[in-house]
Design a protein around this motif. Structure first.
Motif, PDB file in Angstrom:
ATOM      1  N   ALA A  49       0.855  -1.185   0.000  1.00 22.14           N
ATOM      2  CA  ALA A  49       0.000   0.000   0.000  1.00 22.14           C
ATOM      3  C   ALA A  49       0.888   1.232   0.000  1.00 22.14           C
ATOM      4  O   ALA A  49       1.677   1.445   0.919  1.00 22.14           O
ATOM      5  N   LEU A  50       0.777   2.033  -1.028  1.00 19.29           N
ATOM      6  CA  LEU A  50       1.636   3.203  -1.209  1.00 19.29           C
ATOM      7  C   LEU A  50       0.954   4.442  -0.655  1.00 19.29           C
ATOM      8  O   LEU A  50      -0.168   4.768  -1.036  1.00 19.29           O
ATOM      9  N   GLU A  51       1.641   5.146   0.258  1.00 13.40           N
ATOM     10  CA  GLU A  51       1.129   6.382   0.850  1.00 13.40           C
ATOM     11  C   GLU A  51       1.956   7.545   0.307  1.00 13.40           C
ATOM     12  O   GLU A  51       3.156   7.633   0.562  1.00 13.40           O
ATOM     13  N   VAL A  52       1.307   8.421  -0.455  1.00 18.72           N
ATOM     14  CA  VAL A  52       2.019   9.515  -1.128  1.00 18.72           C
ATOM     15  C   VAL A  52       1.503  10.860  -0.637  1.00 18.72           C
ATOM     16  O   VAL A  52       0.308  11.016  -0.376  1.00 18.72           O
ATOM     17  N   VAL A  53       2.408  11.819  -0.531  1.00 15.79           N
ATOM     18  CA  VAL A  53       2.055  13.167  -0.090  1.00 15.79           C
ATOM     19  C   VAL A  53       2.512  14.191  -1.124  1.00 15.79           C
ATOM     20  O   VAL A  53       3.646  14.125  -1.618  1.00 15.79           O
ATOM     21  N   TYR A  54       1.606  15.107  -1.475  1.00 12.22           N
ATOM     22  CA  TYR A  54       1.940  16.281  -2.273  1.00 12.22           C
ATOM     23  C   TYR A  54       1.618  17.516  -1.439  1.00 12.22           C
ATOM     24  O   TYR A  54       0.806  17.462  -0.506  1.00 12.22           O
ATOM     25  N   ALA A  55       2.211  18.646  -1.789  1.00 14.91           N
ATOM     26  CA  ALA A  55       1.878  19.933  -1.171  1.00 14.91           C
ATOM     27  C   ALA A  55       1.756  20.957  -2.295  1.00 14.91           C
ATOM     28  O   ALA A  55       2.631  21.034  -3.161  1.00 14.91           O
ATOM     29  N   SER A  56       0.666  21.732  -2.289  1.00 11.41           N
ATOM     30  CA  SER A  56       0.452  22.637  -3.425  1.00 11.41           C
ATOM     31  C   SER A  56      -0.452  23.808  -3.072  1.00 11.41           C
ATOM     32  O   SER A  56      -1.313  23.709  -2.186  1.00 11.41           O
ATOM     33  N   ASN A  57      -0.259  24.902  -3.798  1.00  8.44           N
ATOM     34  CA  ASN A  57      -1.234  25.983  -3.806  1.00  8.44           C
ATOM     35  C   ASN A  57      -2.065  25.845  -5.080  1.00  8.44           C
ATOM     36  O   ASN A  57      -1.883  24.903  -5.855  1.00  8.44           O
TER      37      ASN A  57
END
Length: 332
Positions: free
Chosen positions: A5-13
């Protein structure tokens, strides 16, 4: 947590939502072999319209998308913050442990200006041991930048665009507090902002990852021996690993000014971005105009790297701070 199970994080405006969509599309397409994928988006004002576009993209692949809105980020700092012209949303990754579910022990953070070119199953299964994170080295960072954050010639400097993070240790060792304290000690101003904060705070606690997991597109034009010459710590990467990354990158990082969404760019890896852009609801978005001559000059600099690496390094060194000033005029 499931191993597959892949847990991915992005951060964006909101301004970077289109590029986030391209990266997300590539991630989901190239990792259909993963049993489960959950994508967490640390949002700083992503509009409802763009959130809906991203959600429909995740629904197409039957994957879970979770938005975490972060408000009043400036208020989390008790001192002035200078991000060198970038929007303050670039600091979001420093707060990932606080923002994400407490039972989440491990995540893969990706910058929005990345495209996933192959399955990340092997990267996800890399063992970090007692390290806080895994990342790819950036040997061309200026010596003065390393010195300003307490790193010597033999210390590795890492790009923060792809981070395999041990969230459990991050929380246990109060890394967020240490990051913010380091940032405050430096007066809230560093050359590469959050990236410098991460490198300075986590000195000796970052596991070097092969460059194929975060390949900077302008490195196509560098020779391995040239990188060793400017950064002895790059011996942690073999010549074979560097050459493999050029030809078969797992994650492409459009770092630098030669961005595939700018009209006139000649980025060798631009087709990967364009391929996935065409599969999103931003497909018809026109490229940014007004920089064709600059794009041509920048591409010439790429070839200068091949012909005379020392000249390229000298030019980059002299123009480094000028690039920061240009970013201030063209904020994200």
């Amino acid at each position: 947590m499931k191993q597959n199970a892949l847990e991915v994080v992005y951060a964006s405006n909101d301004g970077y939502a289109r590029h986030l969509g391209v990266s997300l599309c590539s991630l989901l397409d190239r990792n259909q072999d993963m049993e489960e994928i959950r994508v967490h988006i640390l949002s700083m004002g992503i509009s409802r319209e763009n959130q809906a576009r991203l959600q429909r993209l995740a629904d197409r692949y039957e994957r879970k998308l979770i938005f975490v809105e972060i408000e009043a980020l400036e208020g989390r700092f008790d001192h002035p913050v200078d991000t060198g012209g970038y929007d303050i949303s670039i600091m979001l990754r420093l707060f990932m442990a606080e923002a994400l579910p407490k039972d989440l022990d491990r995540v893969l953070y990706l910058d929005c200006d990345t495209v996933v070119a192959q399955s990340l199953k092997h990267l996800w299964n890399v063992r970090l041991g007692d390290r806080i994170a895994g990342a790819v080295m950036e040997p061309t960072i200026y010596k003065e930048v390393k010195e300003s954050i307490g790193l010597g010639p033999e210390d590795g400097y890492f790009n923060s665009g792809v981070l395999l993070v041990n969230l459990k240790k991050w929380r246990e060792e109060n890394i967020q507090e240490k990051l913010l304290e380091f940032w405050k000690e430096k007066g809230g101003k560093l050359f590469a902002s959050d990236q410098d904060v991460i490198n300075g705070t986590l000195k000796g606690r970052i596991l070097p990852l092969p460059p194929r997991y975060n390949f900077f597109t302008n490195y196509r034009y560098f020779f391995y021996r040239s990188l060793l010459r400017v950064s002895p710590s790059y011996r942690a990467v073999t010549g074979a690993e560097f050459r493999e990354a050029k030809h078969h990158p797992f994650i492409i990082h459009y770092m630098g000014d030669e961005r595939p969404w700018i009209a006139g760019n000649l980025n060798h890896y631009r087709k990967a971005y364009e391929r996935y852009l065409a599969q999103t609801e931003w497909a018809k978005t026109p490229k940014e105009k007004g920089k064709r001559l600059y794009m041509l000059a920048y591409h010439g600099l790429d070839y200068l790297t091949v012909l005379c690496p020392s000249a390229r390094f000298a030019i980059s060194q002299s123009m480094g701070m000028r690039f920061v000033e240009n970013r201030k005029k063209d904020r994200k």
